[in-house]
Design an enzyme around this catalytic site. Structure first.
Site, PDB file in Angstrom:
ATOM      1  N   CYS A  72       0.844  -1.205   0.000  1.00  0.00           N
ATOM      2  CA  CYS A  72       0.000   0.000   0.000  1.00  0.00           C
ATOM      3  C   CYS A  72       0.875   1.251   0.000  1.00  0.00           C
ATOM      4  O   CYS A  72       2.098   1.172   0.109  1.00  0.00           O
ATOM      5  CB  CYS A  72      -0.918   0.002   1.216  1.00  0.00           C
ATOM      6  SG  CYS A  72      -0.042   0.201   2.782  1.00  0.00           S
ATOM      7  N   CYS A 125       3.256   1.511   2.980  1.00  0.00           N
ATOM      8  CA  CYS A 125       4.392   0.592   2.880  1.00  0.00           C
ATOM      9  C   CYS A 125       5.418   1.126   1.887  1.00  0.00           C
ATOM     10  O   CYS A 125       6.622   1.074   2.134  1.00  0.00           O
ATOM     11  CB  CYS A 125       3.918  -0.794   2.441  1.00  0.00           C
ATOM     12  SG  CYS A 125       2.766  -1.561   3.595  1.00  0.00           S
TER      13      CYS A 125
END
Length: 99
Positions: A29, A32
């Protein structure tokens, strides 16, 4: 079949089979990806030669005991989870742990 992904540097420095000393745990995501970017910037600013990998497999992430991502791992030890650390926060964490 492997669930490993290539890291943002375009290399194949990700996943459990690599020798990455720093790993970002997360689904890929935006949080991250931001943590991975910050980790790469921290390593570069520190002038240290550490590979940064990304583990996206949820079973592997759970094996670290991490229930909230993104997480930052150094030498198989979880340093942080559930937070996007800044470059400076990562430098502070790595400062005494790497040579």
């Amino acid at each position: 079949m492997s669930s490993e992904k290539n890291c943002c540097c375009g290399g194949s420095c990700s996943g459990e089979s690599s020798n990455a000393r720093i790993k970002i745990l997360g689904s890929g995501c935006s949080n991250c990806q931001k943590l991975e970017k910050n980790a790469l910037e921290a390593v570069k600013e520190m002038g240290i030669d550490l590979s940064v990998g990304h583990v996206q497999d949820m079973a592997q992430i759970a094996s670290y005991g991490v229930m909230s991502t993104p997480a930052l791992v150094l030498d198989e030890k979880v340093l942080s989870y559930g937070k996007v650390l800044t470059k400076d926060e990562i430098i502070a964490l790595l400062k005494d742990k790497v040579k």
